[in-house]
Design an enzyme around this catalytic site. Structure first.
Site, PDB file in Angstrom:
ATOM      1  N   HIS A   1      23.757  32.319  81.026  1.00 16.10           N
ATOM      2  CA  HIS A   1      25.126  32.007  81.449  1.00 16.10           C
ATOM      3  C   HIS A   1      25.806  31.064  80.453  1.00 16.10           C
ATOM      4  O   HIS A   1      26.906  30.566  80.736  1.00 16.10           O
ATOM      5  CB  HIS A   1      25.114  31.327  82.822  1.00 16.10           C
TER       6      HIS A   1
ATOM      7  N   ARG B   1      33.920  39.573  84.407  1.00 12.12           N
ATOM      8  CA  ARG B   1      34.389  40.015  85.724  1.00 12.12           C
ATOM      9  C   ARG B   1      35.677  39.276  86.036  1.00 12.12           C
ATOM     10  O   ARG B   1      35.878  38.146  85.573  1.00 12.12           O
ATOM     11  CB  ARG B   1      33.335  39.704  86.794  1.00 12.12           C
TER      12      ARG B   1
ATOM     13  N   LYS C   1      27.666  34.935  88.728  1.00 15.21           N
ATOM     14  CA  LYS C   1      28.300  35.791  89.742  1.00 15.21           C
ATOM     15  C   LYS C   1      29.223  36.848  89.143  1.00 15.21           C
ATOM     16  O   LYS C   1      30.164  37.306  89.799  1.00 15.21           O
ATOM     17  CB  LYS C   1      29.058  34.945  90.774  1.00 15.21           C
TER      18      LYS C   1
END
Length: 286
Positions: free
Chosen positions: A119, A141, A66
Site C-alpha cells: 500500500h 479505485r 480497500k
C-alpha cells in the site's frame, strides 16, 4: 496450497487479535509522517524494508487500502498457475511492509514467481524493485467507494476500533489521518510514474465491468500467454462473488470484510452532497 491458505489465514487472525482493546488513537503510529497500523506494521520492519531484494520476475502489486488488491492477488495467483503451472507461495501477509523485520530474509528462500503487494507510495518502495526492473501493477479505485469500504472495515470487524460516525471517518480520511495516510498523496506519487517502463495502471471498476478483458490485459503485461479459454476460466473462478465465497478459507476471520460488497457507487449511500463536493475538490487537486 491448503497449508499456504491456512498460514495466511492464521496471520490475518493474529493481526485482528492485536486490535483487541485498542482505541483509534492507539492503533496507529507514525513513520516518516504517515500513520500505519501497529497491528501489522512496525518501525523496525520499515527500517529493514530496504533489505528486501527484489527480483526481475517479481510481480509487484500496488494499491491504497480497500481498492481491491486482495481480489487482484487471487486473480494473479490463478493466472500465474494457469500460465506456468507454478503457484506463488503466500505463507504470510503478502504486503511487504507488514510483518516482522526478518521476513525479508525468509523471502529469499521463496521460489519465483513471487507476488509482492504493498500500500506504499512510490517513494517508499525498496530501491531494488526499480533497480532490478520488476513489473509494477498499480490498482486505483474511486476514492469515494474506497473511503466507504474503509469505514465499513473499521466498523464491521468486532476487534478493530470503530469510528463514532461516518462524518468522523470522512474527516480523518480526507485529512490523511487513517492507516497508510492520504489516498490523494498516494495517487499523486503514482500518477507521476504511469508512463514509466514496467508500470501499468488498472482500475478496479474496470475489473468489475469486464473481468475477462482485464485479465487478458494483465496477462499480456506480465508476459503470460494463456489461451482465450484459459482466460475465461480464470474470470469465471475470479468473479468477486466467487472469491468472496472462499474468503474465510483464504483470509481467515477478516475475509468476509475484506471482500464485503465490491459494489461500484456504494458511496452514494453515505456521502452528503457537501461531502461529495469536498472530495471532488480534493480529487482535482490530486
Amino acid at each position: 496450497m491448503a497449508e499456504d491458505k491456512k498460514a495466511f489465514a492464521e496471520e490475518s487472525d493474529k493481526a485482528l487479535a492485536k486490535s483487541e482493546g485498542l482505541t483509534l488513537k492507539d492503533v496507529l503510529f507514525s513513520y516518516w509522517g504517515t500513520p500505519y497500523p501497529v497491528t501489522v506494521c512496525s518501525v523496525e520492519t520499515f527500517q529493514a524494508l530496504e533489505n528486501l531484494e527484489a527480483r526481475r520476475d517479481d510481480t509487484v502489486l500496488v494499491s491504497y487500502p480497500k481498492c481491491g488488491v486482495n481480489w487482484l492477488i487471487q486473480i494473479l495467483c490463478d493466472l500465474i498457475f494457469t500460465a506456468i503451472q507454478s503457484k506463488p507461495v503466500s505463507t504470510e501477509l503478502p504486503f511487504i511492509e507488514c510483518g516482522d523485520p526478518d521476513k525479508y530474509q525468509r523471502r529469499k528462500q521463496i521460489p519465483s514467481p513471487r507476488i509482492l503487494a504493498t500500500h506504499l507510495n512510490y517513494d517508499c518502495l525498496p530501491k531494488s524493485i526499480f533497480k532490478n526492473k520488476a513489473k509494477i501493477l498499480v490498482l486505483f479505485r474511486n476514492p469515494k467507494d474506497t473511503a466507504v469500504s474503509f469505514f465499513h472495515f473499521h466498523n464491521n470487524v468486532p476487534s478493530v476500533p470503530s469510528y463514532s460516525s461516518w462524518d468522523e471517518f470522512f474527516s480523518e480520511f480526507l485529512n490523511g489521518k487513517v492507516s497508510w495516510g492520504s489516498y490523494f498523496d498516494h495517487a499523486v506519487t503514482w500518477n507521476k510514474h504511469i508512463e514509466d517502463d514496467n508500470t501499468m495502471i488498472i482500475i478496479c471498476e474496470d475489473l468489475k465491468e469486464n473481468l475477462t478483458a482485464s485479465i487478458k490485459q494483465i496477462a499480456e503485461f506480465f508476459g503470460f500467454s494463456p489461451t482465450a479459454e484459459q482466460i475465461q476460466s480464470i474470470a469465471d473462478r475470479a468473479t468477486f462473488q466467487a472469491v468472496k465465497d472462499k474468503a474465510q478459507e483464504t483470509h481467515g476471520a477478516v475475509g468476509s470484510i475484506l471482500f464485503c460488497k465490491g459494489v461500484v457507487g456504494d458511496w452514494k449511500n453515505l456521502f452528503t452532497e457537501a461531502q461529495n463536493q469536498e472530495m471532488d475538490a480534493n480529487s482535482k487537486c490530486a
